[in-house]
Design a protein around this motif. Structure first.
Motif, PDB file in Angstrom:
ATOM      1  N   SER A  22       0.829  -1.213  -0.005  1.00 43.51           N
ATOM      2  CA  SER A  22       0.074  -0.020   0.096  1.00 43.51           C
ATOM      3  C   SER A  22       0.959   1.216   0.038  1.00 43.51           C
ATOM      4  CB  SER A  22      -0.919  -0.203   1.179  1.00 43.51           C
ATOM      5  OG  SER A  22      -0.214  -0.022   2.367  1.00 43.51           O
ATOM      6  N   TYR A  23       0.487   2.231  -0.658  1.00 43.97           N
ATOM      7  CA  TYR A  23       1.027   3.698  -0.434  1.00 43.97           C
ATOM      8  C   TYR A  23       0.053   4.753  -0.313  1.00 43.97           C
ATOM      9  CZ  TYR A  23       4.476   0.762  -2.976  1.00 43.97           C
ATOM     10  OH  TYR A  23       5.584   0.118  -3.209  1.00 43.97           O
ATOM     11  N   LEU A  24       0.509   5.980  -0.213  1.00 42.57           N
ATOM     12  CA  LEU A  24      -0.170   7.115   0.042  1.00 42.57           C
ATOM     13  C   LEU A  24      -1.234   7.061  -1.005  1.00 42.57           C
ATOM     14  CD1 LEU A  24       2.147   9.561   1.674  1.00 42.57           C
ATOM     15  CD2 LEU A  24       0.706   8.116   2.886  1.00 42.57           C
ATOM     16  N   GLY A  25      -2.376   7.917  -0.753  1.00 40.43           N
ATOM     17  CA  GLY A  25      -3.327   8.132  -1.608  1.00 40.43           C
ATOM     18  C   GLY A  25      -4.362   6.846  -1.924  1.00 40.43           C
ATOM     19  N   ASN A  26      -4.279   5.947  -0.972  1.00 40.78           N
ATOM     20  CA  ASN A  26      -5.039   4.715  -1.306  1.00 40.78           C
ATOM     21  C   ASN A  26      -4.678   4.055  -2.558  1.00 40.78           C
ATOM     22  OD1 ASN A  26      -7.047   3.204  -0.014  1.00 40.78           O
ATOM     23  ND2 ASN A  26      -8.724   4.025  -1.089  1.00 40.78           N
ATOM     24  N   GLN A  27      -3.364   3.826  -2.635  1.00 42.91           N
ATOM     25  CA  GLN A  27      -2.868   3.258  -4.046  1.00 42.91           C
ATOM     26  C   GLN A  27      -2.122   1.837  -3.443  1.00 42.91           C
ATOM     27  OE1 GLN A  27      -1.013   6.317  -6.730  1.00 42.91           O
ATOM     28  NE2 GLN A  27      -0.697   7.165  -4.725  1.00 42.91           N
ATOM     29  N   TYR A  28      -2.279   1.084  -4.421  1.00 43.29           N
ATOM     30  CA  TYR A  28      -1.486  -0.037  -4.085  1.00 43.29           C
ATOM     31  C   TYR A  28      -0.836  -0.984  -5.350  1.00 43.29           C
ATOM     32  CZ  TYR A  28      -4.804  -0.391  -0.167  1.00 43.29           C
ATOM     33  OH  TYR A  28      -5.593   0.067   1.046  1.00 43.29           O
ATOM     34  N   ILE A  29       0.228  -1.546  -5.091  1.00 43.34           N
ATOM     35  CA  ILE A  29       0.919  -2.460  -5.929  1.00 43.34           C
ATOM     36  C   ILE A  29       0.683  -3.761  -5.735  1.00 43.34           C
ATOM     37  CG2 ILE A  29       2.925  -2.841  -7.124  1.00 43.34           C
ATOM     38  CD1 ILE A  29       3.983   0.227  -6.985  1.00 43.34           C
ATOM     39  N   LEU A  30       0.038  -4.370  -6.802  1.00 43.90           N
ATOM     40  CA  LEU A  30      -0.220  -5.953  -6.662  1.00 43.90           C
ATOM     41  C   LEU A  30       0.696  -6.772  -7.581  1.00 43.90           C
ATOM     42  CD1 LEU A  30      -2.003  -8.221  -5.814  1.00 43.90           C
ATOM     43  CD2 LEU A  30      -3.665  -7.611  -7.397  1.00 43.90           C
ATOM     44  N   TRP A  31       1.514  -7.815  -6.877  1.00 41.47           N
ATOM     45  CA  TRP A  31       2.524  -8.399  -7.756  1.00 41.47           C
ATOM     46  C   TRP A  31       1.767 -10.012  -7.745  1.00 41.47           C
ATOM     47  CZ3 TRP A  31       7.715 -10.072  -5.958  1.00 41.47           C
ATOM     48  CH2 TRP A  31       8.698 -10.474  -7.370  1.00 41.47           C
ATOM     49  N   LEU A  32       1.514 -10.460  -8.852  1.00 46.56           N
ATOM     50  CA  LEU A  32       1.031 -11.663  -9.197  1.00 46.56           C
ATOM     51  C   LEU A  32       1.607 -12.515  -9.876  1.00 46.56           C
ATOM     52  CD1 LEU A  32      -2.758 -10.857  -9.873  1.00 46.56           C
ATOM     53  CD2 LEU A  32      -1.803 -11.793  -7.623  1.00 46.56           C
ATOM     54  N   ALA A  33       1.820 -13.942  -9.476  1.00 42.92           N
ATOM     55  CA  ALA A  33       2.395 -15.185 -10.264  1.00 42.92           C
ATOM     56  C   ALA A  33       1.338 -15.399 -11.140  1.00 42.92           C
ATOM     57  CB  ALA A  33       2.862 -16.324  -9.271  1.00 42.92           C
ATOM     58  N   ALA A  34       1.366 -15.255 -12.329  1.00 41.19           N
ATOM     59  CA  ALA A  34       0.312 -15.698 -13.513  1.00 41.19           C
ATOM     60  C   ALA A  34       1.280 -15.875 -14.704  1.00 41.19           C
ATOM     61  CB  ALA A  34      -0.739 -14.610 -13.644  1.00 41.19           C
ATOM     62  N   PRO A  35       1.953 -17.188 -14.980  1.00 36.72           N
ATOM     63  CA  PRO A  35       2.890 -17.346 -16.094  1.00 36.72           C
ATOM     64  C   PRO A  35       2.259 -17.190 -17.189  1.00 36.72           C
ATOM     65  CG  PRO A  35       2.577 -19.388 -14.631  1.00 36.72           C
ATOM     66  CD  PRO A  35       1.650 -18.166 -13.923  1.00 36.72           C
ATOM     67  N   ASN A  36       1.090 -17.640 -17.520  1.00 42.51           N
ATOM     68  CA  ASN A  36       0.324 -17.925 -18.913  1.00 42.51           C
ATOM     69  C   ASN A  36      -0.047 -16.584 -19.491  1.00 42.51           C
ATOM     70  OD1 ASN A  36       0.353 -21.034 -19.250  1.00 42.51           O
ATOM     71  ND2 ASN A  36      -0.627 -20.550 -17.271  1.00 42.51           N
ATOM     72  N   ILE A  37      -0.492 -15.580 -18.333  1.00 44.07           N
ATOM     73  CA  ILE A  37      -0.945 -14.253 -18.864  1.00 44.07           C
ATOM     74  C   ILE A  37       0.555 -13.469 -19.088  1.00 44.07           C
ATOM     75  CG2 ILE A  37      -1.894 -12.186 -18.294  1.00 44.07           C
ATOM     76  CD1 ILE A  37      -4.200 -13.984 -16.935  1.00 44.07           C
ATOM     77  N   ALA A  38       1.279 -13.640 -18.364  1.00 44.53           N
ATOM     78  CA  ALA A  38       2.508 -12.837 -18.275  1.00 44.53           C
ATOM     79  C   ALA A  38       3.121 -13.045 -19.707  1.00 44.53           C
ATOM     80  CB  ALA A  38       3.447 -13.163 -17.222  1.00 44.53           C
ATOM     81  N   ALA A  39       3.106 -14.438 -20.214  1.00 45.27           N
ATOM     82  CA  ALA A  39       3.660 -14.600 -21.356  1.00 45.27           C
ATOM     83  C   ALA A  39       3.185 -13.829 -22.479  1.00 45.27           C
ATOM     84  CB  ALA A  39       3.857 -16.043 -21.562  1.00 45.27           C
TER      85      ALA A  39
END
Length: 291
Positions: A22-39
């Motif tokens: 989470s970050y100021l301003g109600n912001q978020y960075i979401l990191w996901l393992a999703a190899p097929n979509i990443a490709a």
């Protein structure tokens, strides 16, 4: 769970939360393992995320980064509304159903080796993804300009890159881009140190005015952000006779072209037509959109 294909281009995949910060301003960075979509992800594409099993409606989020080799994708979002607030509560190890990648990406043209990337607010993520792609090809020399009216979700730093023609004191940059050897500058009306005091498109105009006609012929604009910013970017492109691609942010229900809830009016060679932002876009030639 084995991913399911939709129209042989869009996948349904269970993504595992790796980190969720989470970050100021109600912001978020979401990191996901999703190899097929990443490709398959490309700059400008997005994914449709299930925010909670009890909430039928998914939420579309632009992909900020993707690593095909390591199999992960990353999102930056602001938790506005019930759905994204539920998403913001997800923690490492949880599973999120993802549909993606969706949409037409930005198209790079070697005839324009100096891309100018303009991102505003939640429109910043596609510009980061595009910059990540551009740094793989030494032919391109991009400049990234980002604007926000809430604190940036990173600790800005003074840039190591001199950009002739910018106002004195405008030295704030994104550390990730600095590490990639890509110059960047920031703008805001909130008086943040090192930032340009004004709209990001005003900073872009300030820089473009310092270039020679020959230098401007090497520029192409790429932008994503709120509609007023995209309208201003389109006017900027017309003012300087520059090619311009913009990524639209629209409300999406199905996000796979079935409901036609995200249509916008586009000028085509055959005349005006209604196009779906989710699958016909979200990236469009700017001169066809704001007419």
């Amino acid at each position: 769970m084995k991913p399911k294909s939709h129209r042989d281009t869009i996948l349904v995949e269970d993504g595992k939360v790796l980190t969720h910060d989470s970050y100021l301003g109600n912001q978020y960075i979401l990191w996901l393992a999703a190899p097929n979509i990443a490709a398959r992800a490309t700059p400008g594409s997005f994914a449709h995320l299930q925010c909670d099993p009890n909430l039928p409606m998914r939420r579309p989020l632009s992909i900020m980064r993707a690593n095909a080799k390591q199999g992960w994708i990353e999102f930056l979002y602001k938790a506005t509304g019930h759905g994204l607030q539920l998403l913001s509560q997800k923690t490492a190890g949880e599973i999120i159903s993802i549909i993606g990648p969706i949409g037409q990406p930005f198209k790079l043209d070697p005839a324009y080796p100096r891309p100018l990337l303009i991102g505003g607010g939640v429109g910043i993520p596609p510009m980061i993804f595009l910059a990540d792609t551009l740094r793989q090809d030494s032919h391109f020399k991009p400049l990234v300009l980002m604007g926000s009216e809430v604190p940036f979700p990173f600790q800005q730093k003074p840039s190591q890159f001199l950009i002739p023609g910018l106002p004195d004191g405008v030295i704030g940059a994104m550390p990730l881009l600095e590490n990639w050897k890509i110059p960047s500058r920031l703008a805001s009306l909130q008086g943040y140190p090192g930032c340009f005091e004004g709209f990001i498109t005003d900073l872009a105009r300030h820089w473009l005015l310092t270039l020679s006609p020959a230098q401007r012929q090497e520029i192409a604009l790429y932008a994503c952000g709120p509609h007023p910013m995209l309208q201003a970017t389109t006017k900027l492109a017309r003012e300087f006779d520059l090619p311009c691609q913009i990524s639209l942010e629209e409300f999406m229900a199905c996000a796979v072209g079935g409901c036609a809830g995200c249509v916008v009016k586009i000028q085509t060679a055959q005349g005006p037509a209604m196009k779906r932002v989710c699958v016909d876009g979200p990236v469009f030639d700017a001169k066809t959109v704001f007419i």
